[in-house]
Design a protein around this motif. Structure first.
Motif, PDB file in Angstrom:
ATOM      1  N   GLY A  66       9.583  17.199  -7.684  1.00  0.00           N
ATOM      2  CA  GLY A  66       8.913  18.351  -8.292  1.00  0.00           C
ATOM      3  C   GLY A  66       9.847  19.180  -9.156  1.00  0.00           C
ATOM      4  O   GLY A  66       9.467  19.647 -10.242  1.00  0.00           O
ATOM      5  N   SER A  94       3.378  12.344 -11.668  1.00  0.00           N
ATOM      6  CA  SER A  94       3.192  13.791 -11.723  1.00  0.00           C
ATOM      7  C   SER A  94       3.036  14.272 -13.165  1.00  0.00           C
ATOM      8  O   SER A  94       2.202  15.136 -13.459  1.00  0.00           O
ATOM      9  CB  SER A  94       4.379  14.480 -11.054  1.00  0.00           C
ATOM     10  N   ASN A 148       6.608  24.289  -2.852  1.00  0.00           N
ATOM     11  CA  ASN A 148       5.835  23.054  -2.847  1.00  0.00           C
ATOM     12  C   ASN A 148       4.342  23.362  -3.003  1.00  0.00           C
ATOM     13  O   ASN A 148       3.825  24.205  -2.262  1.00  0.00           O
ATOM     14  CB  ASN A 148       6.096  22.342  -1.507  1.00  0.00           C
ATOM     15  N   PRO A 149       3.652  22.708  -3.951  1.00  0.00           N
ATOM     16  CA  PRO A 149       4.142  21.737  -4.929  1.00  0.00           C
ATOM     17  C   PRO A 149       4.768  22.432  -6.137  1.00  0.00           C
ATOM     18  O   PRO A 149       4.177  23.373  -6.687  1.00  0.00           O
ATOM     19  CB  PRO A 149       2.864  20.986  -5.325  1.00  0.00           C
ATOM     20  N   HIS A 190      10.402  17.326 -12.345  1.00  0.00           N
ATOM     21  CA  HIS A 190       9.210  17.514 -13.184  1.00  0.00           C
ATOM     22  C   HIS A 190       9.291  18.837 -13.946  1.00  0.00           C
ATOM     23  O   HIS A 190       9.064  18.886 -15.163  1.00  0.00           O
ATOM     24  CB  HIS A 190       7.963  17.490 -12.293  1.00  0.00           C
TER      25      HIS A 190
END
Length: 280
Positions: A18, A50, A142-143, A21
């Motif tokens: 994540g 993602s 998260n996320p 990303h």
């Protein structure tokens, strides 16, 4: 807002993927380090997937394949040598985090180092690093792609200029920073765990069902998800480890309830195992 051109992420699990990303979407080149080739391949697939989901939602403008051209996932940490920032995202163990960060200090002597810990002491980690002034906490949530918050955790020896720089980086990711001192659980984990533990005690005592306890918070207090469902997403094992740490550091009000201990012992860890306080 300017981001580092080359960002390293040590650990390609859910949080590491994540974080990668977020920096890719922000425009940085990102190198993720994993321990095995299989783990590296899984991390690469997760990040690309993602990015594709983000494109479907309309939250990124460039084609996902073009964004992914700035991503590499490797098993050799020497690939981090040119990074300006390296974020550690390995499990919540001081020894493991220190081992990783000390390795990166040698490989990338010019990099700022950050830990994504949700509760461990920044100073305890910094005490075992060569350049504690170039180290701080960047606690993502998260996320990561959907979360608007990043908690910047400042150690007693963190350079104040670095804190200001980190705030700019967070804004550059399209997220909002909060800046907190190095206290047990920081701000977010301490508050989040306190609410979650009380919700667990209420469930244990038969006050209400998990669904109704969560509805009390989502409808009554406008929380996006309730504390028990959030615990399932975070992981009951993660919440247990944080509660145990806070109980040691702050006191018995953070002692984990029996229901949490028993569910973790039974392997009911939440969404990642298919069962926690809910069935997934």
């Amino acid at each position: 807002m300017k981001l580092p051109q080359h960002v390293g992420v040590y650990g390609g699990g859910r949080m590491g993927a994540g974080i990668a990303h977020a920096f890719l979407v922000g425009g940085a080149a990102v190198t993720v380090v994993e321990v095995t080739r299989n783990a590296a391949d899984r991390a690469h697939q997760a990040i690309v997937a993602s990015l594709e989901k983000a494109a479907q939602r309309g939250s990124i403008e460039l084609p996902p394949a073009e964004v992914a051209e700035r991503l590499q996932v490797v098993t050799d940490a020497t690939s981090l040598g040119s990074c300006e920032l390296v974020v550690e995202a390995v499990p919540e163990s001081v020894d493991m985090k220190v081992s990783v960060l000390a390795e990166v200090e040698v490989i990338a002597p010019g990099a700022v180092l950050a830990t994504n810990t949700s509760s461990l002491s920044i100073d305890q980690i910094a005490d075992r690093l060569a350049r504690p002034e170039r180290f701080l906490g960047l606690h993502f949530f998260n996320p990561v792609p959907a979360s608007d918050l990043v908690e910047i955790v400042v150690g007693s020896r963190t350079d104040p200029a670095l804190v200001a720089e980190a705030q700019e980086w967070v804004h550059g990711l399209g997220k909002t920073p909060i800046t907190v001192g190095d206290a047990p659980g920081f701000a977010s984990s301490r508050l989040g765990v306190a609410i979650a533990l009380e919700a667990m005690r209420m469930l244990e005592e038969g006050v209400a069902s998990a669904e109704d306890i969560d509805l009390a918070m989502t409808l009554g207090y406008k929380h996006p998800t309730g504390p028990l469902r959030t615990t399932d997403v975070v992981g009951l094992d993660v919440r247990l480890a944080i509660a145990e740490h806070l109980a040691r550091e702050i006191g018995p009000r953070f002692a984990p309830p029996k229901i949490l201990v028993e569910k973790v012992a039974a392997g009911e860890l939440g969404r990642k195992t298919g069962r926690g306080f809910y069935d997934w």
